[in-house]
Scaffold this motif. Structure first.
Motif, PDB file in Angstrom:
ATOM      1  N   ILE A 100       0.840  -1.202   0.000  1.00 13.91           N
ATOM      2  CA  ILE A 100       0.000   0.000   0.000  1.00 13.91           C
ATOM      3  C   ILE A 100       0.871   1.247   0.000  1.00 13.91           C
ATOM      4  O   ILE A 100       1.829   1.344   0.771  1.00 13.91           O
ATOM      5  N   SER A 102       0.752   5.176   0.825  1.00 17.65           N
ATOM      6  CA  SER A 102      -0.083   6.098   1.590  1.00 17.65           C
ATOM      7  C   SER A 102       0.701   7.355   1.927  1.00 17.65           C
ATOM      8  O   SER A 102       1.939   7.374   1.879  1.00 17.65           O
ATOM      9  N   TYR A 118      -2.765   7.794   8.400  1.00 16.28           N
ATOM     10  CA  TYR A 118      -2.396   7.304   7.074  1.00 16.28           C
ATOM     11  C   TYR A 118      -3.556   7.515   6.102  1.00 16.28           C
ATOM     12  O   TYR A 118      -4.710   7.257   6.425  1.00 16.28           O
ATOM     13  N   TYR A 119      -3.198   7.961   4.898  1.00 19.18           N
ATOM     14  CA  TYR A 119      -4.177   8.255   3.859  1.00 19.18           C
ATOM     15  C   TYR A 119      -3.827   7.415   2.634  1.00 19.18           C
ATOM     16  O   TYR A 119      -2.908   7.757   1.890  1.00 19.18           O
ATOM     17  N   PRO A 120      -4.490   6.267   2.413  1.00 23.35           N
ATOM     18  CA  PRO A 120      -4.103   5.373   1.324  1.00 23.35           C
ATOM     19  C   PRO A 120      -4.309   6.001  -0.053  1.00 23.35           C
ATOM     20  O   PRO A 120      -5.361   6.592  -0.328  1.00 23.35           O
ATOM     21  N   ARG A 123      -2.734   0.664  -4.145  1.00 20.59           N
ATOM     22  CA  ARG A 123      -2.239  -0.626  -3.692  1.00 20.59           C
ATOM     23  C   ARG A 123      -1.931  -1.531  -4.871  1.00 20.59           C
ATOM     24  O   ARG A 123      -2.443  -1.346  -5.987  1.00 20.59           O
ATOM     25  N   ALA A 137      -9.203  10.003  -2.138  1.00 20.42           N
ATOM     26  CA  ALA A 137      -7.759   9.807  -2.277  1.00 20.42           C
ATOM     27  C   ALA A 137      -7.383   9.340  -3.679  1.00 20.42           C
ATOM     28  O   ALA A 137      -6.317   9.678  -4.193  1.00 20.42           O
ATOM     29  N   TYR A 185       5.454  10.204   2.784  1.00 13.79           N
ATOM     30  CA  TYR A 185       4.780   9.140   2.043  1.00 13.79           C
ATOM     31  C   TYR A 185       5.370   7.806   2.497  1.00 13.79           C
ATOM     32  O   TYR A 185       6.562   7.719   2.798  1.00 13.79           O
TER      33      TYR A 185
END
Length: 237
Positions: A100, A102, A118-120, A123, A137, A185
């Motif tokens: 992932i 993020s 955390y901001y995904p 993936r 996002a 990041y």
């Protein structure tokens, strides 16, 4: 009036076994026919696992991309990501892998104070391309995947990669003032193992009114007998 003839409905396991080769054939045919991509030759390359499917990252432990030389404080930054491969014990144990990408919603200083989350942003799952995360996002980044048409500083011709540009974390006010925000990041690697009993439980949930312990015991014993007598892997069974 003709009486309807009852037909057997194939189980999900049987349907999956029939469809999987077709899906894989289409997937690989699509990749083979896709036009090569000219990636940024100077873009740094990241991966959660190497070509031998050995995890580079400790599962569940975020890798700070900034520590690898990527700085998004004052400008966007383009990086290359390798799709995460299936773990080497996938066939035997059903282990899956996910990587992932993020961002953190606050600066490093605020993060050290326990603020932010955390901001995904995307993936890669079980050998598949990188894809955007659902929701807001997903609109921040996009992924371009394919085989490299030319070599770069950290990749070779024909290597399959995905390119993404990370947005600058700082901002500019309407009056033109630059507000520096050093927000990190991360890449985070995860593995999951679905035990045979859990998989059988899911199968019974789809085909009955709910599994019982006795039914699970019987089905698990039957599966073990098939695997042992035929020499199959768990996935094949």
């Amino acid at each position: 009036m003709n009486a309807s003839i009852p037909t057997a409905v194939p189980s999900w396991t049987a349907t999956r076994a029939l469809l999987l080769p077709i899906v894989l054939l289409f997937h690989h045919s699509f990749l083979a026919s896709a036009a090569p991509v000219y990636f940024d030759p100077q873009a740094p390359k990241f991966s959660c696992a190497d070509s031998s499917t050995n995890a580079i990252a400790v599962p569940g432990t975020p890798i700070d991309i900034r520590s690898k030389g990527v700085d998004t404080t004052s400008a966007d930054a383009t990086i290359l990501l390798s799709p995460v491969p299936l773990p080497s014990d996938h066939a035997a144990n059903g282990t899956g892998a996910m990587c992932i990408l993020s961002s953190w919603t606050a600066s490093r200083d605020l993060k050290s104070q326990g603020l932010g989350y955390y901001y995904p942003l995307g993936r890669s799952l079980d050998g598949n391309d990188w894809e955007r995360a659902p929701g807001k996002a997903g609109r921040l980044v996009s992924y371009l995947c394919g085989e490299a048409a030319a070599a770069g500083d950290q990749f070779v011709v024909g290597e399959y990669l995905c390119e993404v540009t990370l947005p600058m974390t700082s901002s500019v006010t309407p009056t033109g003032d630059f507000v520096e925000v050093d927000a990190p990041y991360y890449l985070t690697y995860y593995e999951r193992t679905l035990t045979a009993r859990n998989e059988l439980s899911r199968f019974l949930q789809k085909t009955t009114f709910g599994p019982t312990s006795d039914e699970l015991d019987a089905l698990e014993a039957a599966l073990a007998a098939i695997v042992q007598s035929e020499g199959w892997t768990r996935d094949e069974a």
